[in-house]
Scaffold this motif. Structure first.
Motif, PDB file in Angstrom:
ATOM      1  N   LEU A  80    -109.569 -38.100  11.649  1.00  0.00           N
ATOM      2  CA  LEU A  80    -109.180 -37.171  12.608  1.00  0.00           C
ATOM      3  C   LEU A  80    -109.700 -35.609  12.308  1.00  0.00           C
ATOM      4  N   PHE A  81    -110.005 -35.497  11.019  1.00  0.00           N
ATOM      5  CA  PHE A  81    -110.382 -33.992  10.595  1.00  0.00           C
ATOM      6  C   PHE A  81    -111.617 -34.089   9.958  1.00  0.00           C
ATOM      7  N   VAL A  82    -112.265 -35.052   9.454  1.00  0.00           N
ATOM      8  CA  VAL A  82    -113.740 -35.003   8.799  1.00  0.00           C
ATOM      9  C   VAL A  82    -114.610 -35.748   9.583  1.00  0.00           C
ATOM     10  N   TRP A  83    -114.497 -37.057   9.808  1.00  0.00           N
ATOM     11  CA  TRP A  83    -115.549 -37.749  10.193  1.00  0.00           C
ATOM     12  C   TRP A  83    -115.491 -38.195  11.699  1.00  0.00           C
ATOM     13  N   GLY A  84    -114.588 -37.665  12.453  1.00  0.00           N
ATOM     14  CA  GLY A  84    -114.427 -37.872  13.749  1.00  0.00           C
ATOM     15  C   GLY A  84    -113.765 -39.573  13.987  1.00  0.00           C
ATOM     16  N   TRP A  85    -113.200 -39.862  15.305  1.00  0.00           N
ATOM     17  CA  TRP A  85    -112.324 -40.917  15.340  1.00  0.00           C
ATOM     18  C   TRP A  85    -113.559 -42.116  15.631  1.00  0.00           C
ATOM     19  N   ILE A 101    -116.683 -39.433  -3.176  1.00  0.00           N
ATOM     20  CA  ILE A 101    -118.010 -39.879  -3.595  1.00  0.00           C
ATOM     21  C   ILE A 101    -118.332 -41.195  -2.623  1.00  0.00           C
ATOM     22  N   LEU A 102    -117.418 -42.032  -2.783  1.00  0.00           N
ATOM     23  CA  LEU A 102    -117.530 -43.370  -2.102  1.00  0.00           C
ATOM     24  C   LEU A 102    -117.515 -43.127  -0.604  1.00  0.00           C
ATOM     25  N   SER A 103    -116.780 -42.250  -0.210  1.00  0.00           N
ATOM     26  CA  SER A 103    -116.428 -42.015   1.595  1.00  0.00           C
ATOM     27  C   SER A 103    -117.689 -41.338   2.017  1.00  0.00           C
ATOM     28  N   ASN A 104    -118.364 -40.515   1.206  1.00  0.00           N
ATOM     29  CA  ASN A 104    -119.754 -39.895   1.689  1.00  0.00           C
ATOM     30  C   ASN A 104    -120.598 -41.052   1.603  1.00  0.00           C
ATOM     31  N   LEU A 105    -120.502 -41.642   0.823  1.00  0.00           N
ATOM     32  CA  LEU A 105    -121.873 -42.942   0.636  1.00  0.00           C
ATOM     33  C   LEU A 105    -121.422 -44.112   1.803  1.00  0.00           C
ATOM     34  N   ILE A 106    -120.392 -44.129   2.422  1.00  0.00           N
ATOM     35  CA  ILE A 106    -120.025 -45.134   3.428  1.00  0.00           C
ATOM     36  C   ILE A 106    -120.106 -44.670   4.638  1.00  0.00           C
ATOM     37  N   ASN A 107    -119.509 -43.500   4.792  1.00  0.00           N
ATOM     38  CA  ASN A 107    -119.379 -42.817   6.271  1.00  0.00           C
ATOM     39  C   ASN A 107    -120.332 -41.984   6.709  1.00  0.00           C
ATOM     40  N   THR A 108    -121.203 -41.505   5.826  1.00  0.00           N
ATOM     41  CA  THR A 108    -122.207 -40.651   6.178  1.00  0.00           C
ATOM     42  C   THR A 108    -123.688 -41.469   6.946  1.00  0.00           C
ATOM     43  N   PRO A 109    -123.875 -41.164   8.108  1.00  0.00           N
ATOM     44  CA  PRO A 109    -124.942 -41.910   8.728  1.00  0.00           C
ATOM     45  C   PRO A 109    -126.041 -41.833   7.928  1.00  0.00           C
ATOM     46  N   SER A 110    -126.798 -42.882   7.951  1.00  0.00           N
ATOM     47  CA  SER A 110    -128.184 -42.941   7.182  1.00  0.00           C
ATOM     48  C   SER A 110    -129.381 -42.398   8.069  1.00  0.00           C
TER      49      SER A 110
END
Length: 149
Positions: free
Chosen positions: A47-52, A129-138
């Motif tokens: 909801l607040f960081v990555w978008g739904w 750290i892991l959330s940034n690795l998984i959820n950040t678009p490449s």
């Protein structure tokens, strides 16, 4: 949002610890509570960081290992820090380092839970750290400009 998520988690975890008392170990309560908290924490991040995400369930399942490994790390650290009397060690350190020798305030003092704060910091860093690795678009997902012939 990390602070809000941690406040919600710590409030629920400490309330649960207070309810069960000494009948269960802190590490066991932590692991059970964390399993139920994974979807709540994930929803807050969405909801607040990555978008739904669309679809939601596959995204939750791809992020669940982050929560499960954080739970394992938190459970291990909770048990380890409890066994080494971390709360007493930190409390003694704080009293000896920052006190002016006034020991009279010990009489009505509430029990401190420094273990929760230490575990919160360790699992928070791990999850960040892991959330940034998984959820950040490449970078590869961006379209390359088409070459003109």
């Amino acid at each position: 949002i990390g602070a809000l998520s941690n406040v919600i988690f710590l409030t629920g975890y400490n309330a649960t610890l207070h309810q069960v008392g000494e009948s269960m170990s802190d590490a066991y309560v932590y692991s059970v509570f964390y399993v139920f908290y994974i979807p709540v924490g994930h929803a807050l991040q969405c909801l607040f960081v990555w978008g739904w995400p669309d679809p939601y369930l596959p995204n939750l399942l791809s992020n669940a290992p982050i929560g499960l490994t954080a739970m394992a790390l938190g459970t291990f650290l909770t048990r380890y820090l409890d066994q080494m009397n971390f709360n007493d060690t930190v409390d003694d350190f704080l009293k000896s380092s920052f006190s002016m020798g006034d020991e009279s305030r010990d009489s009505g003092e509430e029990e401190k839970n420094y273990v929760s704060f230490a575990v919160m910091i360790a699992t928070g860093l791990w999850s960040f750290i892991l959330s940034n690795l998984i959820n950040t678009p490449s970078k590869k997902s961006e379209k390359e400009p088409e070459k003109e012939l």
